[in-house]
Design a protein around this motif. Sequence first.
Motif, PDB file in Angstrom:
ATOM      1  N   LEU A  11      -0.002   3.943  -2.803  1.00 37.02           N
ATOM      2  CA  LEU A  11       0.002   5.446  -3.118  1.00 37.02           C
ATOM      3  C   LEU A  11       1.268   6.172  -4.056  1.00 37.02           C
ATOM      4  N   LEU A  42      -0.108   9.947   4.107  1.00 30.29           N
ATOM      5  CA  LEU A  42      -0.958   8.069   4.481  1.00 30.29           C
ATOM      6  C   LEU A  42      -0.066   7.181   4.234  1.00 30.29           C
ATOM      7  N   GLY A  43       1.188   7.775   2.665  1.00 20.92           N
ATOM      8  CA  GLY A  43       1.786   6.721   2.580  1.00 20.92           C
ATOM      9  C   GLY A  43       3.448   6.568   3.919  1.00 20.92           C
ATOM     10  N   LEU A  79      -1.925  12.060   0.057  1.00 23.03           N
ATOM     11  CA  LEU A  79      -1.241  10.970   0.542  1.00 23.03           C
ATOM     12  C   LEU A  79      -0.256  11.016   0.551  1.00 23.03           C
ATOM     13  N   TRP A 104       0.703  -1.810   0.311  1.00 25.37           N
ATOM     14  CA  TRP A 104       0.023   0.105   0.342  1.00 25.37           C
ATOM     15  C   TRP A 104       0.844   1.892   0.304  1.00 25.37           C
ATOM     16  N   GLY A 132       0.401   6.487  -7.216  1.00 23.18           N
ATOM     17  CA  GLY A 132      -0.656   7.152  -7.176  1.00 23.18           C
ATOM     18  C   GLY A 132      -0.187   8.434  -7.832  1.00 23.18           C
ATOM     19  N   ASN A 133       0.137   9.052  -6.485  1.00 24.83           N
ATOM     20  CA  ASN A 133       0.824  10.377  -5.501  1.00 24.83           C
ATOM     21  C   ASN A 133       1.267  11.267  -7.000  1.00 24.83           C
ATOM     22  N   LYS A 155       9.357   8.597   2.297  1.00 23.73           N
ATOM     23  CA  LYS A 155       8.015   9.420   2.305  1.00 23.73           C
ATOM     24  C   LYS A 155       8.334  10.466   2.804  1.00 23.73           C
ATOM     25  N   SER A 172      -2.498   2.381 -10.110  1.00 20.96           N
ATOM     26  CA  SER A 172      -2.687   3.583  -8.818  1.00 20.96           C
ATOM     27  C   SER A 172      -2.272   4.048  -9.808  1.00 20.96           C
ATOM     28  N   GLY A 232      -4.673   7.403 -10.632  1.00 16.51           N
ATOM     29  CA  GLY A 232      -3.697   8.847 -10.050  1.00 16.51           C
ATOM     30  C   GLY A 232      -3.901  10.168 -11.539  1.00 16.51           C
ATOM     31  N   ALA A 238      -5.093  16.976  -1.976  1.00 15.05           N
ATOM     32  CA  ALA A 238      -4.567  15.577  -1.815  1.00 15.05           C
ATOM     33  C   ALA A 238      -3.624  14.537  -2.916  1.00 15.05           C
ATOM     34  N   CYS A 239      -2.412  15.533  -2.884  1.00 16.24           N
ATOM     35  CA  CYS A 239      -1.278  15.352  -2.867  1.00 16.24           C
ATOM     36  C   CYS A 239      -0.365  15.249  -1.288  1.00 16.24           C
TER      37      CYS A 239
END
Length: 636
Positions: free
Chosen positions: A29, A194-195, A191, A25, A32-33, A95, A162, A166, A187-188
């Motif tokens: 993410l 969250l990652g 994410l 996950w 996707g980001n 991250k 993803s 994205g 959103a960026c």
Amino acid sequence: MRLSHAPHPNQFALLSQRRFAPFFWTQFLGAGNDNLFKFALTVMVTYQIQVAWLAPEMAGLVIGALFILPFLLFSATSGQLADKHDKAALIRFVKNFEIAVMAIAAWGFVTHNVPVLLGCVFLMGLHSTLFGPVKFAYLPQHLDERELTGGNGMVEMGTFVSILLGNVAGGLLIAMPEVGATWVAVACVALAVLGRVLSQAVPVSPSTDPGLRINWNPVTETVRNLKLAHGNLVVFRSLLGISWMWFFGAVFLSQFPSFAKEVLHGDEQVASLLLVVFSVGIGVGSLLCEVLSRRHVEIGLVPLGAIGMSVFAIDLYFASRGLPPASGLSLSAFVAQPAHWRVMADLALLSLFAGLYSVPMYALIQLRSAPTHRARIIAANNILNALFMIVSSIAVGLLLHFGATIPQVFLIVGIANAIVAGYIFLLLPEYLLRFVAFVVTRLIYRFKVRGDEHLPVEGAAILVCNHVSFIDAVVLMGASPRPVVFIMDHRIFNLPVLGAMFRLLKAIPIASQRENPAVYEAAFARAAAHLDDGDLVCIFPEGAITKDGELGEFKAGVMKLLERNPVPVIPMALQNLWGSFFSRVERGTAMVRPFRRGFWSRVGLVAGEPVPAAAVTPAALRSRVSELLASPPYPR
């Protein structure tokens, strides 16, 4: 000697395990980001704001080039870092870096500061460059051989899903009137945060080379990484095969908007549909790998994937010819025309076979690269991928410049794929031979294996098996997770087709000591050298193919092997192969009446527990193989 095991029923069960789920996950993410950010920026500078120094038609090219540049500059350094440091700690560092970059990008979106956003594109490319070697070197530390194909399939599927999500999210958010840029910024950052939260659960992944001294010079280290990868020719040529797949895929992905508009006469939604179909195809193909490979690293799928890629790329050219004239078709109008379904089917199947092609190659590289420099091998792969994608863009641009249509570009790439794949398989006949074994054990026979957990995924061992037919070696090759060196009667090499195949397989010809002492001694010398190198060696102790289906006496060849290499011996038994086309029946002849047993007849292989070298005798081995032969057949 490490044996494979089966700790879960299928690849989806990995999502419930800590060794895989947080990592999956986190990378999901991150991918996707990346794509939400890039696509939102592309749409913004193409449709919403005017920048004198960046023409709208160049925006996508510039953004793509900035994102891929760090892969060329810093992949070698990132590979060193991944080998030297704990991979879980590196994931959390990456991250944290992503959060910082996305915070700057959020300000750039809100203020419409394009130079800042382009700088963040480069930094997000650096983020992905740092994460790439960690991602693929992490998997073999936490998954065993039987899980690698499924794990890679899940990662490949997750990455493309993803990317798709994205792109869709980036396009939808940035298109919101007045508040689109703000929502993209939120959103960026969300994410990225969250990652980072999920990455905290990634388990410890110790350094594989803690004493490594980092070479910070990207040029010299890039050259060193490529030389390091070239040290294992199977791995290096597999890297080239994967990079070719990225070349192939980049051609289609880059041309979807123009293909949708100029050839299919569709609007922007049709272009999005092509991306959806392509991404779903890749995902399905990636997930199918575990099922088709029976949860081993099955490189026999690679030629199958290459064949499918070429067939459907070429058919896409023909499907694109003579489409009914139209203009600006909406999604519903496009789907309503039957001629367009063939186009979508070609795209779906083309990408599905690309998934079958790439996942086993990734798994093979992870399995056969030395753990101490596995991440640097992956870094070399990222460098080659970036170079091949750049060459892909240049090649397509030249073809279009000299008057080729988009369908003709697809045709040329489909033909080129067949040529390149054929060349790779000639350089690496193991791929082709595994494909033959895949066809034999999946299409000619219903082949079932029991006890394959006893087949070692690393370390030297001797396999002994009853000798039933002329294709015993092919069948056994289809059951083993790694290459096997076969010692075979020298006369079998005189057969027209099988002889050529066994020479490609680098099987060792042997004659009896009485018939040809030189060939006899040379065979055991070659076998001993392979065992010294940690390979699997298979010998058929009966010395010849059975003429009546009964198990013959075992000769002392295995004892001669053990004199120099006292390695474990794995007894095996081929069941129900007697009486088939390739075995001797009817007055001792073979290969007569192809369907005398019917089509897709059942054949089994049973592998027993390894026998320590000290406990091996020909009589004891024969008794054990006899017991395995008499064991109940594989359940239906």
